[in-house]
Motif scaffolding. Structure first.
Motif: not given
Length: 468
Positions: A67-96
């Protein structure tokens, strides 16, 4: 036929990848599936999709790094993350930081399709012709079917010398369309001169259009060429033609009929070869009925009429225009801002835009000048739009807010007894538990025992953080 959206799926679970590919293909999308972030980056180097869906946990480079690579190169390209419960805090941070959304495995298929459709409407990049056959309309940023129809007709009429009347609300880009017609015409190498008939005082408009000779009126100290003769061989664009005084309408009609111009104070008529494009936001047929516009001039100008739709009728273009304006303005104002946070972009797309593209430009300039981070946040867009947060809630967000408040009230009423709350809601207990989990609600917090509530407060805080 609508071109299917291209979706890049990234997951190392072969069974899930196969199932999602089948489901998304059945929904009409073109799907490319890969099993690693490295393979996804290789794919992006060759072809840019409309949307990326990636698992957070991947072998090697993980989904957040992708996601970080995509955001740096293509800021308008949307990304949806799939996550397990243990990775929710990281996913929430990514949405911010700009990820469009995250879904928790196992996820609901309908919810996934809803998130995809939302991402494609709000974020998906679209083509903006900037060369070759599209160079004539390069300044017009659009992927809207409504605009495509207008541009198709404009391209056809450009090859002729017919007069064109462009109608549409203020700020819809009438001059841009006139310039595009000129660029696509055989007159493209000759001058394009735009005149705003509503911005020039009536006493000066005739002189501005037709020119004057020395001594024609007080202050006329020399000969001056008019704007119509100055466009010889090219195109004259008469903006806000509906504001032209009646006396001048007669003289303009003569120019169109006889192809001659008589400068103010001169007895000599000059031949002119110009194409006339005109535009107005007024209802000229009503103006004719009220005696404010000459019918003979109207029919001369209105050989072909092109209507530009307001921005509210071409919402597919709002994200494209906003990103285009932001990129341009960020360079002009030397700001490091690269794009909009997903909820900020959604607020732009759902705003009413009575001032059309001109208003959008002003809003984007304001947020750009005040930007302090790479992504423009929602609060900044709301402030620029001067609207409260509730006004920009879409249906899905409003529904989620109501659901959470409704569950809160039931659990308070029943002191946290789930069975009783589920009975009042006319739902079975399993479904009610699923709804509570979706909104991060812990029934323990609604129990009357203060010690029980205190012991659960830490869990509630984590649940609230992971559900935002």
């Amino acid at each position: 036929m609508t071109t299917p959206a291209s979706i890049l799926l990234v997951d190392d679970d072969a069974d899930l990848l196969r199932l999602m590919t089948m489901r998304l293909t059945a929904a009409g999308h073109a799907v490319q599936a890969v099993s690693s972030a490295e393979a996804a980056l290789a794919h992006l180097a060759v072809r840019l999709p409309s949307l990326i869906i990636t698992d957070v946990r991947l072998p090697g480079l993980d989904g957040l790094a992708l996601f970080d690579e995509v955001r740096a190169s293509h800021p308008s390209l949307p990304v949806i993350l799939l996550t397990a419960h243990g990775n929710i805090p990281d996913a929430v941070e990514a949405t911010t930081r700009g990820a469009h959304a995250y879904l928790t495995k196992p996820f609901d298929g309908k919810e996934l399709l809803a998130k995809i459709n939302q991402a494609l409407v709000v974020n998906a990049p679209g083509p903006a012709p900037a060369g070759g056959d599209g160079a004539w309309r390069g300044e017009i940023i659009s992927r809207s079917p409504r605009m495509a129809e207008v541009l198709s007709e404009a391209r056809l009429v450009a090859a002729t010398d017919a007069s064109v009347l462009i109608t549409g609300d203020s700020g819809t880009g009438k001059e841009l369309l006139a310039r595009a017609i000129h660029k696509a015409s055989p007159r493209a190498a000759k001058p394009f001169i735009a005149v705003n008939c509503g911005a020039i005082p009536e006493a000066l408009l005739e002189s501005e259009l037709f020119g004057h000779v020395k001594g024609a009126f007080t202050g006329a100290q020399g000969h001056r060429q008019g704007l119509i003769p100055a466009a010889q061989g090219g195109t004259v664009f008469l903006d806000e033609i509906g504001d032209m005084p009646l006396a001048l309408q007669v003289k303009l009609l003569r120019v169109l009929q006889e192809r001659i111009v008589r400068p103010v104070g001169s007895n000599e008529a000059l031949p002119v070869d110009v194409r006339v494009l005109s535009a107005t936001h007024r209802d000229l047929e009503l103006a004719m009925a009220e005696g404010q516009f000459r019918p003979d001039l109207y029919y001369r100008l209105n050989v072909v009429k092109l209507r530009l739709p307001p921005l509210s009728e071409r919402r597919e273009d709002i994200a494209l225009l906003a990103q285009h304006f932001l990129t341009t303005l960020a360079g002009r104002h030397r700001k490091p801002v690269r794009g909009f946070a997903p909820d900020a972009l959604e607020a732009l797309v759902t705003a009413p835009w009575p001032g059309n593209a001109r208003q959008l430009y002003n809003v984007v300039e304001q947020v750009c000048v005040l930007a302090t981070a790479p992504l423009v946040p929602l609060a900044q867009v709301q402030r620029a739009l001067q609207m409260p947060a509730a006004d920009v809630l879409n249906y899905q967000h409003a529904k989620q807010r109501f659901e959470r408040e409704y569950l809160n009230q039931l659990l308070k009423l029943t002191s946290g007894h789930v069975a009783e709350a589920a009975r009042l809601a006319d739902r079975n207990r399993t479904e009610f538990y699923r709804l509570m989990q979706k909104h991060g609600l812990d029934p323990q917090l609604f129990r009357t025992d203060p010690l029980t509530a205190a012991s659960a407060s830490g869990d509630k805080k984590l649940s609230d953080e992971s559900s935002t």
